[in-house]
Write a protein that holds these residues in place. Structure first.
Motif, PDB file in Angstrom:
ATOM      1  N   UNK A 267      -3.788   0.745 -12.835  1.00 58.18           N
ATOM      2  CA  UNK A 267      -5.092   1.382 -13.055  1.00 58.18           C
ATOM      3  C   UNK A 267      -6.262   0.409 -12.951  1.00 58.18           C
ATOM      4  N   UNK A 268      -6.071  -0.845 -13.404  1.00 64.71           N
ATOM      5  CA  UNK A 268      -7.127  -1.857 -13.263  1.00 64.71           C
ATOM      6  C   UNK A 268      -7.113  -2.478 -11.872  1.00 64.71           C
ATOM      7  N   UNK A 269      -5.920  -2.709 -11.323  1.00 67.88           N
ATOM      8  CA  UNK A 269      -5.816  -3.404 -10.039  1.00 67.88           C
ATOM      9  C   UNK A 269      -6.283  -2.549  -8.867  1.00 67.88           C
ATOM     10  N   UNK A 270      -6.189  -1.231  -8.986  1.00 69.18           N
ATOM     11  CA  UNK A 270      -6.580  -0.393  -7.853  1.00 69.18           C
ATOM     12  C   UNK A 270      -8.083  -0.431  -7.613  1.00 69.18           C
ATOM     13  N   UNK A 271      -8.843  -0.983  -8.557  1.00 66.86           N
ATOM     14  CA  UNK A 271     -10.277  -1.132  -8.368  1.00 66.86           C
ATOM     15  C   UNK A 271     -10.614  -2.264  -7.407  1.00 66.86           C
ATOM     16  N   UNK A 272      -9.640  -3.132  -7.118  1.00 62.95           N
ATOM     17  CA  UNK A 272      -9.862  -4.262  -6.206  1.00 62.95           C
ATOM     18  C   UNK A 272      -9.934  -3.734  -4.768  1.00 62.95           C
ATOM     19  N   UNK A 273     -10.731  -4.372  -3.969  1.00 65.39           N
ATOM     20  CA  UNK A 273     -10.828  -4.023  -2.553  1.00 65.39           C
ATOM     21  C   UNK A 273      -9.630  -4.624  -1.812  1.00 65.39           C
ATOM     22  N   UNK A 274      -8.645  -3.786  -1.516  1.00 63.89           N
ATOM     23  CA  UNK A 274      -7.422  -4.258  -0.876  1.00 63.89           C
ATOM     24  C   UNK A 274      -7.481  -4.171   0.649  1.00 63.89           C
ATOM     25  N   UNK A 275      -8.617  -3.769   1.205  1.00 66.32           N
ATOM     26  CA  UNK A 275      -8.721  -3.685   2.661  1.00 66.32           C
ATOM     27  C   UNK A 275      -8.640  -5.086   3.270  1.00 66.32           C
ATOM     28  N   UNK A 276      -8.311  -5.124   4.567  1.00 65.73           N
ATOM     29  CA  UNK A 276      -8.175  -6.424   5.229  1.00 65.73           C
ATOM     30  C   UNK A 276      -8.525  -6.275   6.701  1.00 65.73           C
ATOM     31  N   UNK A 277      -8.830  -7.390   7.327  1.00 68.17           N
ATOM     32  CA  UNK A 277      -9.177  -7.422   8.745  1.00 68.17           C
ATOM     33  C   UNK A 277      -8.012  -7.996   9.548  1.00 68.17           C
ATOM     34  N   UNK A 278      -8.160  -7.994  10.859  1.00 65.03           N
ATOM     35  CA  UNK A 278      -7.111  -8.565  11.709  1.00 65.03           C
ATOM     36  C   UNK A 278      -7.009 -10.080  11.539  1.00 65.03           C
ATOM     37  N   UNK A 279      -8.057 -10.683  10.947  1.00 58.90           N
ATOM     38  CA  UNK A 279      -7.971 -12.120  10.710  1.00 58.90           C
ATOM     39  C   UNK A 279      -6.890 -12.459   9.681  1.00 58.90           C
ATOM     40  N   UNK A 280      -6.521 -11.503   8.846  1.00 60.77           N
ATOM     41  CA  UNK A 280      -5.514 -11.775   7.814  1.00 60.77           C
ATOM     42  C   UNK A 280      -4.151 -12.106   8.416  1.00 60.77           C
TER      43      UNK A 280
END
Length: 531
Positions: free
Chosen positions: A369-382
């Motif tokens: 519930x707390x961790x889902x607030x993090x922006x987990x998106x990523x780019x192709x650079x990852x």
């Protein structure tokens, strides 16, 4: 937090190959003294919050000392073995190691702050040193009880221990035999010799020193004589845990897992028992109303005609770290705790490695519930960055042309196909899923931002500083044992990507990509030393 960094750094430095022994008697004395200083001074450190400048020059000098020690060890293992047998090299390494620890302390906390802290905590430094000295001194007289010619109290403890082990094991093993004169206990299939260093009496001495000093320091906050009853309870608890430890050794060995009993469980169980008892004792003195006073009175002075009550509840309810601290640290701590348990239950092959994956998964699920607030998106650079880190990770083995052999491949080959595939599946899942999430949360998400601001959760990921990136990456690298140099570089790359993109998700995916490619490399080429 800086004290925690110092503790971790000291432990990691002491674990570098061939350097732990250099600490000699300073290890138990220093560790106990430092732990008592932090434990007893916890209230003081909570009240005095300040931003401390980081001494980069001291830390660079610290790294230089460690690099020299590492170079001596590396040279000794590659054709210059005389360095390990040279008294001069040992003296140089010992001096450099102590200097490295001191330089880390000065890098994290300036010298003037150390002086002020020691002055304002009054005699706490002396109590801590005395506790460490007492714990170190009690090791030898307590161990001397475990001898065929020892005094009556020692013989009583020996007979009680062996009798208790025999009674406990008789429930499971009817053919158990015990010889308290030669300190041998076991079955026709497996038996052990209980030497003085493994008798558990050293643990009793350590617990005695810890409990006495703890109660003396918190004498105003504790109710007497009720609090004194906790001391024999703690001693009895550690003795009973030692009986269980010896019994478990015999049971594990008799079941056909002698390697697990003598390699993993034997080396870990004693410290697990001491940690459990010390933690339970400290919690009991601070939480049990029967033992702990709600308040105490300061003595009257010339300026105050009446005594002044100090309410302890006010101190305990002060706001400390961010409420999100647990969400960022517990998954990583769960992996560490699970590894502690799995290694204790293993021999040369850590068959309980899946426990690490399960522990981290439960922790992540609990805090989701707390961790889902993090922006987990990523780019192709990852994934591109992760591929580069994977290539970097293999560089040392190519440069040194290392053909290091690992027992992991042989251990896996000895398993049944189902067990082997299951273990590998959990190992890969941990490397690709839980480990990247837990380590990035701890080192990049928490530590790199916590070094910027105490309220780390308000610091944007793009706002981490060069200093916080460097320090968190060094600690991340040191967690990777002999691969610490490439570990530091990998940490710098992951943190740099996070700062550039302003998202933790990029660092996690880069980390997961590196681990996935490394898993493919290991499984396809049989290079088990990379695991």
């Amino acid at each position: 937090m800086l004290a925690g960094i110092l503790t971790l750094d000291v432990v990691l430095v002491a674990s570098i190959f061939h350097t732990a022994a250099l600490l000699g008697p300073f290890a138990p004395l220093g560790i106990v003294s430092y732990a008592v200083f932090l434990g007893l001074g916890h209230s003081y450190f909570k009240k005095h919050k300040e931003d401390l400048p980081f001494g980069a020059r001291f830390f660079v000098a610290h790294i230089a000392c460690i690099a020299i020690i590492w170079s001596i060890n590396f040279a000794a293992l590659h054709g210059f073995s005389f360095l390990l047998n040279s008294e001069g090299a040992h003296i140089v390494s010992r001096v450099l190691l102590l200097a490295a620890i001191s330089l880390t302390a000065l890098a994290c906390i300036p010298a003037q702050v150390w002086v002020r802290t020691i002055r304002e905590t009054k005699w706490l430094w002396l109590y801590s040193i005395l506790t460490g000295t007492l714990a170190w001194c009690l090791r030898f007289p307590f161990q001397s009880f475990w001898d065929s010619s020892s005094t009556a109290p020692g013989r009583f403890l020996q007979r009680m221990t062996f009798h208790s082990v025999k009674v406990l094991l008789r429930v499971f093993l009817p053919d158990i035999y015990v010889d308290s004169e030669t300190f041998i206990i076991g079955t026709p299939r497996f038996s052990i010799f209980v030497a003085e260093a493994c008798s558990g009496l050293e643990g009793i001495g350590l617990v005695l020193a810890f409990t006495v000093i703890w109660l003396w320091y918190f004498r105003r906050e504790s109710r007497f004589p009720q609090a004194l009853l906790l001391v024999p309870c703690a001693l009895l608890s550690v003795w009973m845990l030692n009986v269980l430890r010896i019994s478990a050794l015999v049971l594990i060995g008799n079941a056909g897992y002698g390697e697990v009993a003598m390699v993993g469980f034997h080396s870990q169980a004693g410290w697990i028992a001491f940690t459990v008892v010390a933690f339970a004792f400290s919690m009991a003195t601070r939480k049990l109303p029967w033992v702990r006073r709600r308040y105490y009175f300061l003595p009257s002075t010339a300026d105050h005609a009446h005594t002044t009550p100090i309410f302890l509840d006010d101190e305990d309810t002060q706001v400390g770290e961010s409420p999100l601290t647990g969400a960022y640290l517990v998954p990583f701590l769960a992996i560490l705790a699970a590894s502690f348990v799995s290694k204790a239950a293993s021999g040369y092959f850590e068959w309980l490695y899946p426990l690490r994956f399960l522990a981290a998964s439960i922790a992540i699920w609990y805090y989701w519930p707390e961790l889902k607030q993090i922006n987990w998106r990523f780019s192709w650079w990852a994934p591109i960055t992760g591929t580069a880190v994977f290539a970097l990770w293999l560089v040392p083995s190519f440069l040194t042309h290392s053909n290091e052999r690992s027992q992991l491949g042989a251990a896996l080959a000895a398993l049944s196909p189902v067990a082997r595939l299951s273990w590998i599946a959990f190992r890969v899942a941990a490397a690709v899923i839980t480990v990247p999430i837990a380590e990035e949360l701890a080192f990049r998400g928490y530590l790199a931002r916590r070094l910027v601001n105490r309220e780390f959760d308000i610091v944007p990921f793009s706002a981490v500083t060069i200093l916080s990136i460097g320090l968190s990456s060094v600690l991340f690298g040191l967690m990777h044992g002999h691969q610490w140099i490439v570990g530091i570089l990998a940490g710098l790359v992951y943190a740099g990507l996070m700062k550039w993109k302003g998202r933790l998700g990029d660092a996690v995916i880069a980390h997961a990509t590196s681990n996935l490619l490394l898993a493919i490399w290991v499984l396809s080429r049989g290079d088990w030393s990379q695991w």
